[in-house]
Design a protein around this motif. Structure first.
Motif, PDB file in Angstrom:
ATOM      1  N   LYS A 120      16.230   0.897  -8.734  1.00 26.61           N
ATOM      2  CA  LYS A 120      15.273   1.970  -8.905  1.00 26.61           C
ATOM      3  C   LYS A 120      15.319   2.610 -10.293  1.00 26.61           C
ATOM      4  N   VAL A 121      16.359   2.323 -11.106  1.00 29.12           N
ATOM      5  CA  VAL A 121      16.383   2.884 -12.461  1.00 29.12           C
ATOM      6  C   VAL A 121      15.367   2.160 -13.333  1.00 29.12           C
ATOM      7  N   GLU A 122      15.512   0.846 -13.468  1.00 34.88           N
ATOM      8  CA  GLU A 122      14.477   0.029 -14.086  1.00 34.88           C
ATOM      9  C   GLU A 122      13.729  -0.620 -12.919  1.00 34.88           C
ATOM     10  N   ARG A 123      12.536  -0.174 -12.675  1.00 34.77           N
ATOM     11  CA  ARG A 123      11.831  -0.543 -11.438  1.00 34.77           C
ATOM     12  C   ARG A 123      11.510  -2.030 -11.389  1.00 34.77           C
ATOM     13  N   VAL A 124      11.853  -2.641 -10.273  1.00 29.44           N
ATOM     14  CA  VAL A 124      11.512  -4.039 -10.003  1.00 29.44           C
ATOM     15  C   VAL A 124      10.896  -4.097  -8.613  1.00 29.44           C
ATOM     16  N   SER A 125       9.736  -4.706  -8.531  1.00 24.74           N
ATOM     17  CA  SER A 125       9.022  -4.735  -7.255  1.00 24.74           C
ATOM     18  C   SER A 125       9.515  -5.872  -6.362  1.00 24.74           C
ATOM     19  N   TYR A 126       9.397  -5.670  -5.051  1.00 26.17           N
ATOM     20  CA  TYR A 126       9.495  -6.803  -4.127  1.00 26.17           C
ATOM     21  C   TYR A 126       8.334  -7.759  -4.418  1.00 26.17           C
ATOM     22  N   ASP A 127       8.437  -8.984  -3.912  1.00 25.24           N
ATOM     23  CA  ASP A 127       7.395  -9.988  -4.158  1.00 25.24           C
ATOM     24  C   ASP A 127       6.064  -9.630  -3.491  1.00 25.24           C
ATOM     25  N   VAL A 128       6.157  -8.935  -2.365  1.00 31.68           N
ATOM     26  CA  VAL A 128       4.933  -8.577  -1.619  1.00 31.68           C
ATOM     27  C   VAL A 128       5.074  -7.143  -1.114  1.00 31.68           C
ATOM     28  N   ILE A 129       4.010  -6.653  -0.539  1.00 31.70           N
ATOM     29  CA  ILE A 129       4.013  -5.291  -0.005  1.00 31.70           C
ATOM     30  C   ILE A 129       5.021  -5.175   1.142  1.00 31.70           C
ATOM     31  N   THR A 130       5.701  -4.033   1.225  1.00 30.98           N
ATOM     32  CA  THR A 130       6.666  -3.792   2.299  1.00 30.98           C
ATOM     33  C   THR A 130       5.955  -3.183   3.510  1.00 30.98           C
ATOM     34  N   PRO A 131       6.555  -3.303   4.706  1.00 25.52           N
ATOM     35  CA  PRO A 131       5.940  -2.664   5.882  1.00 25.52           C
ATOM     36  C   PRO A 131       5.747  -1.158   5.716  1.00 25.52           C
ATOM     37  N   SER A 132       6.681  -0.481   5.050  1.00 23.75           N
ATOM     38  CA  SER A 132       6.542   0.971   4.887  1.00 23.75           C
ATOM     39  C   SER A 132       5.340   1.316   4.011  1.00 23.75           C
ATOM     40  N   SER A 133       5.102   0.529   2.961  1.00 20.48           N
ATOM     41  CA  SER A 133       3.934   0.783   2.112  1.00 20.48           C
ATOM     42  C   SER A 133       2.643   0.469   2.863  1.00 20.48           C
ATOM     43  N   ALA A 134       2.678  -0.593   3.685  1.00 20.87           N
ATOM     44  CA  ALA A 134       1.504  -0.920   4.484  1.00 20.87           C
ATOM     45  C   ALA A 134       1.203   0.203   5.479  1.00 20.87           C
ATOM     46  N   ARG A 135       2.266   0.722   6.101  1.00 20.82           N
ATOM     47  CA  ARG A 135       2.072   1.840   7.037  1.00 20.82           C
ATOM     48  C   ARG A 135       1.441   3.050   6.347  1.00 20.82           C
ATOM     49  N   SER A 136       1.880   3.344   5.124  1.00 19.22           N
ATOM     50  CA  SER A 136       1.357   4.513   4.419  1.00 19.22           C
ATOM     51  C   SER A 136      -0.134   4.362   4.115  1.00 19.22           C
ATOM     52  N   ILE A 137      -0.605   3.135   3.950  1.00 22.97           N
ATOM     53  CA  ILE A 137      -2.039   2.929   3.711  1.00 22.97           C
ATOM     54  C   ILE A 137      -2.838   3.263   4.965  1.00 22.97           C
ATOM     55  N   PHE A 138      -2.360   2.810   6.124  1.00 23.07           N
ATOM     56  CA  PHE A 138      -3.039   3.187   7.374  1.00 23.07           C
ATOM     57  C   PHE A 138      -3.007   4.699   7.564  1.00 23.07           C
ATOM     58  N   GLU A 139      -1.862   5.313   7.276  1.00 24.57           N
ATOM     59  CA  GLU A 139      -1.744   6.762   7.464  1.00 24.57           C
ATOM     60  C   GLU A 139      -2.625   7.532   6.489  1.00 24.57           C
ATOM     61  N   ALA A 140      -2.874   6.970   5.311  1.00 22.59           N
ATOM     62  CA  ALA A 140      -3.757   7.646   4.359  1.00 22.59           C
ATOM     63  C   ALA A 140      -5.180   7.718   4.909  1.00 22.59           C
ATOM     64  N   ILE A 141      -5.545   6.760   5.736  1.00 26.65           N
ATOM     65  CA  ILE A 141      -6.881   6.755   6.328  1.00 26.65           C
ATOM     66  C   ILE A 141      -6.931   7.637   7.567  1.00 26.65           C
ATOM     67  N   PHE A 142      -5.908   7.499   8.419  1.00 27.54           N
ATOM     68  CA  PHE A 142      -5.924   8.278   9.658  1.00 27.54           C
ATOM     69  C   PHE A 142      -4.511   8.459  10.185  1.00 27.54           C
ATOM     70  N   TRP A 143      -4.173   9.715  10.450  1.00 27.23           N
ATOM     71  CA  TRP A 143      -2.867  10.001  11.055  1.00 27.23           C
ATOM     72  C   TRP A 143      -2.947  11.311  11.817  1.00 27.23           C
ATOM     73  N   LYS A 144      -2.279  11.357  12.953  1.00 28.09           N
ATOM     74  CA  LYS A 144      -2.109  12.572  13.753  1.00 28.09           C
ATOM     75  C   LYS A 144      -0.675  12.577  14.265  1.00 28.09           C
ATOM     76  N   PRO A 145      -0.137  13.764  14.614  1.00 32.00           N
ATOM     77  CA  PRO A 145       1.239  13.805  15.133  1.00 32.00           C
ATOM     78  C   PRO A 145       1.455  12.955  16.380  1.00 32.00           C
ATOM     79  N   SER A 146       0.402  12.701  17.135  1.00 28.12           N
ATOM     80  CA  SER A 146       0.551  11.964  18.392  1.00 28.12           C
ATOM     81  C   SER A 146       0.352  10.458  18.247  1.00 28.12           C
ATOM     82  N   ILE A 147       0.165   9.960  17.037  1.00 25.44           N
ATOM     83  CA  ILE A 147       0.023   8.506  16.859  1.00 25.44           C
ATOM     84  C   ILE A 147       1.029   8.008  15.826  1.00 25.44           C
ATOM     85  N   ARG A 148       1.276   6.715  15.854  1.00 23.18           N
ATOM     86  CA  ARG A 148       2.056   6.081  14.794  1.00 23.18           C
ATOM     87  C   ARG A 148       1.518   4.669  14.585  1.00 23.18           C
TER      88      ARG A 148
END
Length: 222
Positions: free
Chosen positions: A22-50
């Protein structure tokens, strides 16, 4: 039965930072599940869903680029903000001339993914609602391109566009590449909110498709 949705996302650059670099940033080869989840949450999220990511399709060959950029070495602490709010005074400013640092990074460029996720509803957190209410809300927002914040690919400056895929029949095929991607960050475990623990899984891409194990499976390890 959770509904599985598919989003196609595209962007010019992406950086899904490996935590060990994380000091000199190096990316994974592809998107991670956590980043993919954040994209869905950016579109729609409520406390009662995941959102439970189930599959990632890699639609463009993996290309890399390197760059240097200026970053701040400090952030305003939450305790300083709390103190300023309580006392109605305080200095919360940060001056870039004093805290600038230059970091190199190894990023992805020209990326495209199809992301699949289950919308899971927790009835105990919204007893008056039905599952269909939330699926309808997500579909309406995704089809209109609405989002709470602009989805991004790992770093906020790498924004992406998205579209809801309703028919997979005529979609572009994933890349013809099969290989192990090694241990990849799955997501953070927030059972201890003050100190969340990262959890990992051994990612493998087969013909451009990465199957994501369930969060509670033995394949996901902390």
């Amino acid at each position: 039965m959770p509904t599985n949705y598919c989003l196609e996302v595209n962007g010019d650059f992406a950086c899904f930072t490996r935590p060990e670099m994380k000091v000199e940033r190096v990316s994974y080869d592809v998107i991670t599940p956590s980043s993919a989840r954040s994209i869905f949450e950016a579109i729609f999220w409520k406390p009662s869903i995941r959102w439970q990511i189930t599959q990632i399709d890699v639609l463009k060959p993996i290309h890399w680029t390197s760059a240097r950029r200026n970053e701040l070495s400090n952030v305003v602490s939450s305790s300083s903000v709390t103190s300023a709010m309580k006392n109605n005074k305080g200095s919360l400013g940060i001056y870039i001339e004093e805290d600038r640092q230059q970091r190199a990074g190894l990023y992805l460029r020209d990326v495209s993914y199809r992301l699949y996720a289950d919308l899971i509803f927790d009835q105990t957190k919204d007893v008056s609602a039905e599952y269909g209410k939330y699926t309808a809300m997500f579909e309406r927002r995704a089809l209109k391109g609405q989002c709470f914040n602009q989805p991004y690919l790992g770093c906020r400056e790498f924004s992406c566009d998205f579209k809801l895929v309703l028919d997979n029949g005529n979609q572009k095929k994933p890349i013809n590449e099969t290989r192990s991607l090694g241990w990849m960050l799955y997501d953070l475990d927030y059972q201890n909110v003050s100190s969340p623990n990262p959890r990992f899984f051994n990612a493998e891409m087969k013909n451009g498709v990465i199957l994501i194990p369930d969060w509670n499976s033995e394949e996901v390890r902390g």
